[in-house]
Design a protein around this motif. Sequence first.
Motif, PDB file in Angstrom:
ATOM      1  N   ASN A 118     -11.383 -13.257   6.689  1.00 12.30           N
ATOM      2  CA  ASN A 118     -12.682 -13.119   7.444  1.00 12.30           C
ATOM      3  C   ASN A 118     -13.475 -14.746   7.280  1.00 12.30           C
ATOM      4  O   ASN A 118     -14.344 -14.919   7.925  1.00 12.30           O
ATOM      5  CB  ASN A 118     -13.581 -12.244   6.751  1.00 12.30           C
ATOM      6  CG  ASN A 118     -13.965 -12.512   5.258  1.00 12.30           C
ATOM      7  OD1 ASN A 118     -13.453 -13.563   4.662  1.00 12.30           O
ATOM      8  ND2 ASN A 118     -14.722 -11.611   4.626  1.00 12.30           N
ATOM      9  N   SER A 119     -12.542 -15.492   6.939  1.00 16.90           N
ATOM     10  CA  SER A 119     -13.088 -16.971   7.231  1.00 16.90           C
ATOM     11  C   SER A 119     -11.940 -18.026   7.711  1.00 16.90           C
ATOM     12  O   SER A 119     -10.815 -17.423   7.588  1.00 16.90           O
ATOM     13  CB  SER A 119     -13.540 -17.660   5.873  1.00 16.90           C
ATOM     14  OG  SER A 119     -12.137 -17.893   5.136  1.00 16.90           O
ATOM     15  N   ILE A 120     -12.556 -18.801   8.585  1.00 18.12           N
ATOM     16  CA  ILE A 120     -11.564 -19.774   9.242  1.00 18.12           C
ATOM     17  C   ILE A 120     -10.622 -20.535   8.406  1.00 18.12           C
ATOM     18  O   ILE A 120      -9.453 -20.544   8.533  1.00 18.12           O
ATOM     19  CB  ILE A 120     -12.341 -20.608  10.074  1.00 18.12           C
ATOM     20  CG1 ILE A 120     -13.009 -19.725  11.225  1.00 18.12           C
ATOM     21  CG2 ILE A 120     -11.545 -21.822  10.988  1.00 18.12           C
ATOM     22  CD1 ILE A 120     -14.108 -20.541  12.166  1.00 18.12           C
ATOM     23  N   GLY A 176       1.455 -21.418  16.103  1.00 16.70           N
ATOM     24  CA  GLY A 176       0.862 -20.245  15.417  1.00 16.70           C
ATOM     25  C   GLY A 176      -0.171 -19.453  16.236  1.00 16.70           C
ATOM     26  O   GLY A 176      -0.082 -20.196  17.324  1.00 16.70           O
ATOM     27  N   ILE A 177      -0.277 -18.432  15.880  1.00 16.74           N
ATOM     28  CA  ILE A 177      -1.097 -17.576  16.834  1.00 16.74           C
ATOM     29  C   ILE A 177      -2.209 -16.880  15.823  1.00 16.74           C
ATOM     30  O   ILE A 177      -2.103 -16.436  14.949  1.00 16.74           O
ATOM     31  CB  ILE A 177      -0.130 -16.532  16.983  1.00 16.74           C
ATOM     32  CG1 ILE A 177       1.024 -16.766  17.940  1.00 16.74           C
ATOM     33  CG2 ILE A 177      -1.059 -15.311  18.012  1.00 16.74           C
ATOM     34  CD1 ILE A 177       2.132 -15.859  17.657  1.00 16.74           C
ATOM     35  N   ILE A 178      -3.417 -16.866  16.647  1.00 20.01           N
ATOM     36  CA  ILE A 178      -4.963 -16.188  16.297  1.00 20.01           C
ATOM     37  C   ILE A 178      -5.490 -15.600  16.926  1.00 20.01           C
ATOM     38  O   ILE A 178      -5.377 -15.750  17.993  1.00 20.01           O
ATOM     39  CB  ILE A 178      -5.522 -17.416  15.664  1.00 20.01           C
ATOM     40  CG1 ILE A 178      -4.991 -18.338  14.568  1.00 20.01           C
ATOM     41  CG2 ILE A 178      -7.227 -16.927  15.162  1.00 20.01           C
ATOM     42  CD1 ILE A 178      -6.009 -19.651  14.024  1.00 20.01           C
ATOM     43  N   LEU A 238      -6.590 -20.170   8.318  1.00 24.11           N
ATOM     44  CA  LEU A 238      -5.761 -21.280   8.444  1.00 24.11           C
ATOM     45  C   LEU A 238      -4.699 -21.451   7.265  1.00 24.11           C
ATOM     46  O   LEU A 238      -3.649 -21.982   7.449  1.00 24.11           O
ATOM     47  CB  LEU A 238      -6.452 -22.453   8.897  1.00 24.11           C
ATOM     48  CG  LEU A 238      -7.135 -22.428  10.255  1.00 24.11           C
ATOM     49  CD1 LEU A 238      -7.917 -23.686  10.491  1.00 24.11           C
ATOM     50  CD2 LEU A 238      -6.025 -22.283  11.287  1.00 24.11           C
ATOM     51  N   ASN A 239      -5.490 -21.404   5.939  1.00 23.28           N
ATOM     52  CA  ASN A 239      -4.443 -21.785   4.699  1.00 23.28           C
ATOM     53  C   ASN A 239      -3.456 -20.581   4.641  1.00 23.28           C
ATOM     54  O   ASN A 239      -2.361 -20.928   4.462  1.00 23.28           O
ATOM     55  CB  ASN A 239      -5.478 -21.645   3.380  1.00 23.28           C
ATOM     56  CG  ASN A 239      -6.312 -22.837   3.414  1.00 23.28           C
ATOM     57  OD1 ASN A 239      -5.853 -23.851   3.734  1.00 23.28           O
ATOM     58  ND2 ASN A 239      -7.346 -22.829   2.627  1.00 23.28           N
TER      59      ASN A 239
END
Length: 193
Positions: free
Chosen positions: A167-169, A100-102, A173-174
């Motif tokens: 806007n939240s980690i 995955g990519i963030i 991720l979910n």
Amino acid sequence: MKSVVVFCGSSEGNDPEIVECAYQLGARLASEGITLVYGAAKIGIMGKLAQGALDHEGKVIGVIPDFLKLKEVFHSGLTQLIITTNMHKRKLRMHDLSDGIITLPGGYGTMEELFEMITWAQLGLHQKPIGLLYVNGFYDELLAMLRTMVSKGFLKQEYYDILLIDNSIEGLLNKMKNYQPLPLPKWIKKEQL
């Protein structure tokens, strides 16, 4: 997701909330047993991200081209350091190592990495989730521009939706874990991926 590549700045910028978010993302990836793949620097947002993972006993793989080792002051305490011959090979290696990519805040390089990954997904070259961690309004104008691309007919809504935004980690991720990729374009054959 067993590993995630994170694209972000080699500068800290001037917003402490962004710096803290980078550290917390590294810590969260470590706590979930997700390997962090990143650009190998010990400075800037990159350094904070890596330190967050390392402080929480996470696995961290840094990938850096040889010519940037001094400029970006590579992190010597990583689980693994991979040195490439150029920027393109760096990006390919990071992509190959990740599920995955963030993208966190950064400058031109960060934007180039994000848009190349989105373009590859649009072309069907990968089906990995691509997340944008929306910190403290940093991406307001970028998201407005992407919506303009849709409204003016230069970007299909389905390709806008490839980019997962939160806007939240935890929320990001979910979304990434539950991501359902678009079907491969009919003109792409599986063996071309």
